[in-house]
Design a protein around this motif. Structure first.
Motif, PDB file in Angstrom:
ATOM      1  N   UNK A 143      14.275   4.985  20.501  1.00  0.00           N
ATOM      2  CA  UNK A 143      14.044   4.032  21.595  1.00  0.00           C
ATOM      3  C   UNK A 143      12.576   4.003  22.019  1.00  0.00           C
ATOM      4  N   UNK A 144      11.816   4.992  21.611  1.00  0.00           N
ATOM      5  CA  UNK A 144      10.392   5.028  21.929  1.00  0.00           C
ATOM      6  C   UNK A 144       9.532   4.378  20.845  1.00  0.00           C
ATOM      7  N   UNK A 145      10.165   3.749  19.849  1.00  0.00           N
ATOM      8  CA  UNK A 145       9.430   3.182  18.708  1.00  0.00           C
ATOM      9  C   UNK A 145       9.498   1.662  18.729  1.00  0.00           C
ATOM     10  N   UNK A 146       8.533   1.066  18.063  1.00  0.00           N
ATOM     11  CA  UNK A 146       8.526  -0.389  17.881  1.00  0.00           C
ATOM     12  C   UNK A 146       9.390  -0.708  16.666  1.00  0.00           C
ATOM     13  N   UNK A 147      10.697  -0.757  16.871  1.00  0.00           N
ATOM     14  CA  UNK A 147      11.627  -0.892  15.751  1.00  0.00           C
ATOM     15  C   UNK A 147      11.527  -2.255  15.074  1.00  0.00           C
ATOM     16  N   UNK A 148      11.214  -3.294  15.839  1.00  0.00           N
ATOM     17  CA  UNK A 148      11.184  -4.639  15.254  1.00  0.00           C
ATOM     18  C   UNK A 148      10.018  -4.826  14.287  1.00  0.00           C
ATOM     19  N   UNK A 149       8.970  -4.017  14.416  1.00  0.00           N
ATOM     20  CA  UNK A 149       7.787  -4.165  13.561  1.00  0.00           C
ATOM     21  C   UNK A 149       7.661  -3.032  12.550  1.00  0.00           C
ATOM     22  N   UNK A 150       8.738  -2.342  12.286  1.00  0.00           N
ATOM     23  CA  UNK A 150       8.707  -1.265  11.304  1.00  0.00           C
ATOM     24  C   UNK A 150       8.712  -1.804   9.882  1.00  0.00           C
ATOM     25  N   UNK A 151       8.509  -0.907   8.940  1.00  0.00           N
ATOM     26  CA  UNK A 151       8.485  -1.255   7.527  1.00  0.00           C
ATOM     27  C   UNK A 151       9.332  -0.236   6.763  1.00  0.00           C
ATOM     28  N   UNK A 152       9.797  -0.658   5.582  1.00  0.00           N
ATOM     29  CA  UNK A 152      10.568   0.212   4.696  1.00  0.00           C
ATOM     30  C   UNK A 152       9.837   0.352   3.373  1.00  0.00           C
ATOM     31  N   UNK A 153      10.005   1.511   2.738  1.00  0.00           N
ATOM     32  CA  UNK A 153       9.348   1.785   1.471  1.00  0.00           C
ATOM     33  C   UNK A 153      10.227   2.743   0.677  1.00  0.00           C
ATOM     34  N   UNK A 154      10.140   2.637  -0.641  1.00  0.00           N
ATOM     35  CA  UNK A 154      10.879   3.523  -1.543  1.00  0.00           C
ATOM     36  C   UNK A 154       9.896   4.389  -2.309  1.00  0.00           C
ATOM     37  N   UNK A 155      10.143   5.673  -2.337  1.00  0.00           N
ATOM     38  CA  UNK A 155       9.245   6.593  -3.036  1.00  0.00           C
ATOM     39  C   UNK A 155       9.387   6.434  -4.556  1.00  0.00           C
ATOM     40  N   UNK A 156       8.393   6.880  -5.269  1.00  0.00           N
ATOM     41  CA  UNK A 156       8.428   6.806  -6.726  1.00  0.00           C
ATOM     42  C   UNK A 156       9.119   8.039  -7.294  1.00  0.00           C
ATOM     43  N   UNK A 157       9.010   8.212  -8.605  1.00  0.00           N
ATOM     44  CA  UNK A 157       9.688   9.336  -9.264  1.00  0.00           C
ATOM     45  C   UNK A 157       9.110  10.681  -8.856  1.00  0.00           C
TER      46      UNK A 157
END
Length: 355
Positions: A81-95
């Motif tokens: 609740x203390x984060x800007x959730x609407x402006x977050x990003x997602x990423x997938x790590x490599x091998x």
């Protein structure tokens, strides 16, 4: 120099090589812990920073958020609740467990100090923070810790319970989460409030606050049991998480079977309702169909009882039974000339005349 004299030197050489291998392996082992680094430590709202990390699980899905009221040592004290959730990003790590992603800088809903919070979405829980100064955003000191007590997980989690007939027909699945926690702090923890979250697939957990009644003294441990319930008709692979003090203590998978009773109910409805409507329609049509006036009466049903013979009058003594009418000569089959003469003679003879 003899072989016996050279033996200490050989042992010393092997020992030095072994020490060098251990020294080289030391830095590699340190990468196993997730780490986060930022391209710059300060940025204003509307800008962006490049977030890079290493030491994460291979092919793991991560979320990147700008959070307030947080420090790398204490984590996000107010939760997501203390984060800007609407402006977050997602990423997938490599091998190799590395990633690199640009993150827009926005002002979180609470004052700074701020961090870039990186956390896994699926699988084993892991998180890391990197300090970030959001230029122009309000800064307030972090709230003091309520007590010196800290809880940590001491044993594996377990989900107790099973489904029943009502669950098979779509009732909400329910289990009991059992964990063993210990107080590694210096003060007792009284009536702690845990957060229990359930996540389906790659979606984020939905947290619910649950208070456990009891006191855990410093150095002591306790078996905590918390109820977990899903929505009606839920099925598939779920993950149950336990959080305390902003830190995820444990995660446990939960495979929920499909409520086949609901499917069976709808199949029966689709079969029975059309059949009932068809039968009702036939009854209405039969009732409204006009009757024809010259309709022959239906024959009586056979009941299996013997049919009574017609009453024949008794034969009186001295009475003469009339003989059957003689057959006509022109319809008698295979009648020869002699038979025709006899028939003519008997036909012309008066029956009242004596011979």
């Amino acid at each position: 120099m003899s072989c016996v004299a050279r033996l200490p030197y050989l042992l010393l050489s092997v020992l030095l090589v072994f020490v060098m291998v251990l020294a080289a392996a030391g830095p590699v082992g340190a990468v196993d812990r997730p780490r986060v680094e930022l391209s710059k430590a300060q940025a204003g709202a509307g800008g962006s920073v490049t977030v890079s990390g290493s030491g994460w699980r291979a092919r793991a899905l991560l979320t990147l958020l700008v959070c307030g009221q947080a420090e790398p040592d204490r984590g996000v004290t107010g939760g997501t609740n203390s984060c800007a959730n609407a402006d977050g990003r997602a990423v997938t790590t490599d091998a190799e467990g590395r990633f690199r992603r640009a993150l827009p800088v926005v002002e979180p809903p609470v004052p700074c100090p701020c961090v870039v919070h990186v956390e896994t979405v699926t699988g084993a829980g892991a998180e890391a923070d990197a300090a970030l100064q959001v230029a122009g955003h309000t800064v307030e000191p972090l709230p003091a810790e309520r007590s010196g007590g800290r809880l940590s997980l001491l044993a594996d989690t377990r989900l107790r319970g099973s489904g029943g007939l009502l669950t098979w027909f779509g009732s909400p699945p329910a289990r009991t989460l059992e964990v063993t926690v210990g107080n590694v702090g210096t003060s007792p923890v009284k009536n702690p409030v845990f957060q229990v979250g359930t996540a389906h697939g790659v979606f984020a957990p939905q947290w619910q606050d649950q208070r456990w009644r009891g006191t855990i003294r410093p150095g002591g441990e306790a078996r905590v049991e918390l109820p977990v319930e899903l929505a009606a008709g839920a099925h598939g692979d779920y993950t149950v998480s336990l959080k305390y003090g902003g830190k995820v203590l444990a995660e446990h998978p939960w495979g929920v079977g499909r409520p086949w009773g609901v499917t069976l109910f709808w199949v029966l409805v689709l079969l029975v309702v059309p059949a009932a409507v068809f039968r009702a329609g036939l009854a209405v049509v039969d009732h409204l169909r006009p009757r024809q006036p010259g309709h022959a009466a239906r024959p009586a049903r056979r009941t299996g009882l013997p049919v009574p013979l017609p009453h024949l009058p008794r034969k009186r003594a001295g009475t003469r039974t009339p003989s059957a009418a003689p057959a006509l000569p022109w319809v008698t089959p295979d009648a020869g000339p002699e038979d025709e003469e006899r028939s003519s003679a008997s036909y012309g003879k008066d029956p009242t005349t004596r011979a």
